[in-house]
Design a protein around this motif. Structure first.
Motif, PDB file in Angstrom:
ATOM      1  N   ILE A 125     -30.604   5.382  71.182  1.00  0.00           N
ATOM      2  CA  ILE A 125     -30.540   3.920  71.111  1.00  0.00           C
ATOM      3  C   ILE A 125     -29.754   3.407  69.904  1.00  0.00           C
ATOM      4  O   ILE A 125     -29.405   2.232  69.866  1.00  0.00           O
ATOM      5  N   ALA A 126     -29.468   4.265  68.932  1.00  0.00           N
ATOM      6  CA  ALA A 126     -28.675   3.852  67.762  1.00  0.00           C
ATOM      7  C   ALA A 126     -28.003   5.084  67.187  1.00  0.00           C
ATOM      8  O   ALA A 126     -28.519   6.204  67.304  1.00  0.00           O
ATOM      9  N   SER A 127     -26.854   4.870  66.555  1.00  0.00           N
ATOM     10  CA  SER A 127     -26.109   5.994  66.004  1.00  0.00           C
ATOM     11  C   SER A 127     -25.148   5.516  64.920  1.00  0.00           C
ATOM     12  O   SER A 127     -24.789   4.343  64.852  1.00  0.00           O
ATOM     13  N   CYS A 128     -24.739   6.451  64.086  1.00  0.00           N
ATOM     14  CA  CYS A 128     -23.621   6.262  63.171  1.00  0.00           C
ATOM     15  C   CYS A 128     -23.141   7.651  62.789  1.00  0.00           C
ATOM     16  O   CYS A 128     -23.792   8.654  63.094  1.00  0.00           O
ATOM     17  N   ASN A 129     -21.978   7.702  62.155  1.00  0.00           N
ATOM     18  CA  ASN A 129     -21.541   8.986  61.639  1.00  0.00           C
ATOM     19  C   ASN A 129     -21.237   8.866  60.159  1.00  0.00           C
ATOM     20  O   ASN A 129     -21.017   7.772  59.639  1.00  0.00           O
ATOM     21  N   LEU A 130     -21.288  10.004  59.501  1.00  0.00           N
ATOM     22  CA  LEU A 130     -21.048  10.103  58.068  1.00  0.00           C
ATOM     23  C   LEU A 130     -20.037  11.212  57.827  1.00  0.00           C
ATOM     24  O   LEU A 130     -20.221  12.341  58.290  1.00  0.00           O
ATOM     25  N   MET A 131     -18.985  10.870  57.117  1.00  0.00           N
ATOM     26  CA  MET A 131     -18.008  11.866  56.683  1.00  0.00           C
ATOM     27  C   MET A 131     -18.163  12.034  55.183  1.00  0.00           C
ATOM     28  O   MET A 131     -18.087  11.049  54.435  1.00  0.00           O
ATOM     29  N   VAL A 132     -18.419  13.241  54.733  1.00  0.00           N
ATOM     30  CA  VAL A 132     -18.488  13.552  53.310  1.00  0.00           C
ATOM     31  C   VAL A 132     -17.135  14.140  52.928  1.00  0.00           C
ATOM     32  O   VAL A 132     -16.701  15.150  53.487  1.00  0.00           O
ATOM     33  N   ILE A 173     -19.257   5.906  56.167  1.00  0.00           N
ATOM     34  CA  ILE A 173     -20.051   5.690  57.373  1.00  0.00           C
ATOM     35  C   ILE A 173     -19.220   4.869  58.346  1.00  0.00           C
ATOM     36  O   ILE A 173     -18.612   3.870  57.961  1.00  0.00           O
ATOM     37  N   GLU A 174     -19.213   5.296  59.592  1.00  0.00           N
ATOM     38  CA  GLU A 174     -18.462   4.604  60.649  1.00  0.00           C
ATOM     39  C   GLU A 174     -19.275   4.592  61.934  1.00  0.00           C
ATOM     40  O   GLU A 174     -20.273   5.289  62.065  1.00  0.00           O
ATOM     41  N   ASN A 175     -18.767   3.812  62.878  1.00  0.00           N
ATOM     42  CA  ASN A 175     -19.292   3.772  64.248  1.00  0.00           C
ATOM     43  C   ASN A 175     -20.792   3.502  64.304  1.00  0.00           C
ATOM     44  O   ASN A 175     -21.532   4.160  65.031  1.00  0.00           O
ATOM     45  N   VAL A 176     -21.219   2.505  63.531  1.00  0.00           N
ATOM     46  CA  VAL A 176     -22.627   2.087  63.549  1.00  0.00           C
ATOM     47  C   VAL A 176     -22.852   1.266  64.810  1.00  0.00           C
ATOM     48  O   VAL A 176     -22.155   0.283  65.049  1.00  0.00           O
ATOM     49  N   ASP A 186     -29.977  -3.633  74.118  1.00  0.00           N
ATOM     50  CA  ASP A 186     -31.376  -3.893  74.488  1.00  0.00           C
ATOM     51  C   ASP A 186     -32.364  -3.552  73.385  1.00  0.00           C
ATOM     52  O   ASP A 186     -33.556  -3.839  73.513  1.00  0.00           O
ATOM     53  N   HIS A 187     -31.889  -2.934  72.309  1.00  0.00           N
ATOM     54  CA  HIS A 187     -32.786  -2.482  71.234  1.00  0.00           C
ATOM     55  C   HIS A 187     -32.455  -3.098  69.875  1.00  0.00           C
ATOM     56  O   HIS A 187     -33.015  -2.679  68.861  1.00  0.00           O
ATOM     57  N   ARG A 188     -31.575  -4.072  69.843  1.00  0.00           N
ATOM     58  CA  ARG A 188     -31.179  -4.687  68.573  1.00  0.00           C
ATOM     59  C   ARG A 188     -32.278  -5.578  68.023  1.00  0.00           C
ATOM     60  O   ARG A 188     -33.120  -6.080  68.765  1.00  0.00           O
ATOM     61  N   GLY A 189     -32.239  -5.743  66.694  1.00  0.00           N
ATOM     62  CA  GLY A 189     -33.199  -6.614  66.025  1.00  0.00           C
ATOM     63  C   GLY A 189     -34.547  -5.976  65.773  1.00  0.00           C
ATOM     64  O   GLY A 189     -35.493  -6.657  65.383  1.00  0.00           O
ATOM     65  N   ARG A 190     -34.651  -4.672  65.956  1.00  0.00           N
ATOM     66  CA  ARG A 190     -35.928  -3.969  65.774  1.00  0.00           C
ATOM     67  C   ARG A 190     -35.896  -2.970  64.618  1.00  0.00           C
ATOM     68  O   ARG A 190     -36.826  -2.194  64.447  1.00  0.00           O
ATOM     69  N   GLY A 191     -34.772  -2.943  63.876  1.00  0.00           N
ATOM     70  CA  GLY A 191     -34.688  -2.062  62.712  1.00  0.00           C
ATOM     71  C   GLY A 191     -34.087  -0.701  62.966  1.00  0.00           C
ATOM     72  O   GLY A 191     -33.962   0.097  62.040  1.00  0.00           O
ATOM     73  N   HIS A 192     -33.696  -0.400  64.212  1.00  0.00           N
ATOM     74  CA  HIS A 192     -33.153   0.929  64.508  1.00  0.00           C
ATOM     75  C   HIS A 192     -31.812   1.168  63.809  1.00  0.00           C
ATOM     76  O   HIS A 192     -31.537   2.282  63.360  1.00  0.00           O
ATOM     77  N   GLY A 193     -30.986   0.139  63.732  1.00  0.00           N
ATOM     78  CA  GLY A 193     -29.711   0.268  63.025  1.00  0.00           C
ATOM     79  C   GLY A 193     -29.920   0.569  61.554  1.00  0.00           C
ATOM     80  O   GLY A 193     -29.230   1.405  60.971  1.00  0.00           O
ATOM     81  N   GLN A 194     -30.887  -0.123  60.947  1.00  0.00           N
ATOM     82  CA  GLN A 194     -31.183   0.138  59.536  1.00  0.00           C
ATOM     83  C   GLN A 194     -31.680   1.564  59.347  1.00  0.00           C
ATOM     84  O   GLN A 194     -31.317   2.227  58.367  1.00  0.00           O
ATOM     85  N   VAL A 195     -32.479   2.044  60.277  1.00  0.00           N
ATOM     86  CA  VAL A 195     -33.000   3.407  60.177  1.00  0.00           C
ATOM     87  C   VAL A 195     -31.860   4.414  60.162  1.00  0.00           C
ATOM     88  O   VAL A 195     -31.821   5.307  59.310  1.00  0.00           O
ATOM     89  N   VAL A 196     -30.899   4.271  61.072  1.00  0.00           N
ATOM     90  CA  VAL A 196     -29.820   5.262  61.152  1.00  0.00           C
ATOM     91  C   VAL A 196     -28.861   5.136  59.964  1.00  0.00           C
ATOM     92  O   VAL A 196     -28.408   6.151  59.425  1.00  0.00           O
ATOM     93  N   VAL A 197     -28.584   3.919  59.508  1.00  0.00           N
ATOM     94  CA  VAL A 197     -27.698   3.749  58.351  1.00  0.00           C
ATOM     95  C   VAL A 197     -28.368   4.287  57.094  1.00  0.00           C
ATOM     96  O   VAL A 197     -27.746   5.000  56.304  1.00  0.00           O
TER      97      VAL A 197
END
Length: 154
Positions: free
Chosen positions: A55-62, A76-79, A84-95
């Motif tokens: 339901i949420a994703s991002c990537n990290l390049m070191v 960090i890219e592609n957040v 259907d799952h926005r506004g519930r904190g899932h984006g913050q969790v993955v970032v």
């Protein structure tokens, strides 16, 4: 129950489907692009799952670095969060997870850019701890014919 983990090649179909909530209409990646994205050193993809669905994703390049005492930095890219799952904190969790992984890799900073012009998106990144006044990003996009050393470039 919500879980977060690294994504692998087996997650590609779910990830590509989720990316339609980031850039609707994007063409799917080629097999070569998929292989490159999951074997590139320093590049990790993270996913938040709810009841087995991504339901949420991002990537990290070191990125290794020779300044700052040789400490790496993260990008960090592609957040993206499924609409259907926005506004519930899932984006913050993955970032935040990506930022924690950058800290574990001893990155001295983490950079995130967005092409979104929506102040709500900017506020989201500020809530995640990013400072919009710290750096300025400049972008060159690849034209249809590819990047060149034309007179328009430095």
């Amino acid at each position: 129950m919500v879980a977060i983990r690294d994504l692998g090649v087996d997650d590609v179909d779910a990830l590509v489907a989720l990316y339609q909530h980031l850039n609707a209409g994007d063409a799917p990646p080629t097999p070569a692009a998929i292989q490159a994205a999951f074997t590139h050193p320093g590049l990790r993809h993270f996913g938040v799952f709810e009841e087995g669905s991504l339901i949420a994703s991002c990537n990290l390049m070191v990125i290794p670095n020779l300044t700052r005492g040789g400490r790496s930095y993260g990008v960090i890219e592609n957040v993206v969060t499924h609409a259907d799952h926005r506004g519930r904190g899932h984006g913050q969790v993955v970032v935040r997870h990506a930022v924690q992984q950058a800290a574990a890799a001893d990155c001295y900073k983490v950079v995130l850019t967005t092409g979104k012009k929506d102040p709500a998106v900017w506020a989201f990144y500020e809530r995640c701890g990013f400072d919009p006044s710290d750096k300025r990003a400049f972008v060159i996009r690849r034209p249809a014919g590819g990047l060149t050393t034309s007179s328009r470039l430095c």
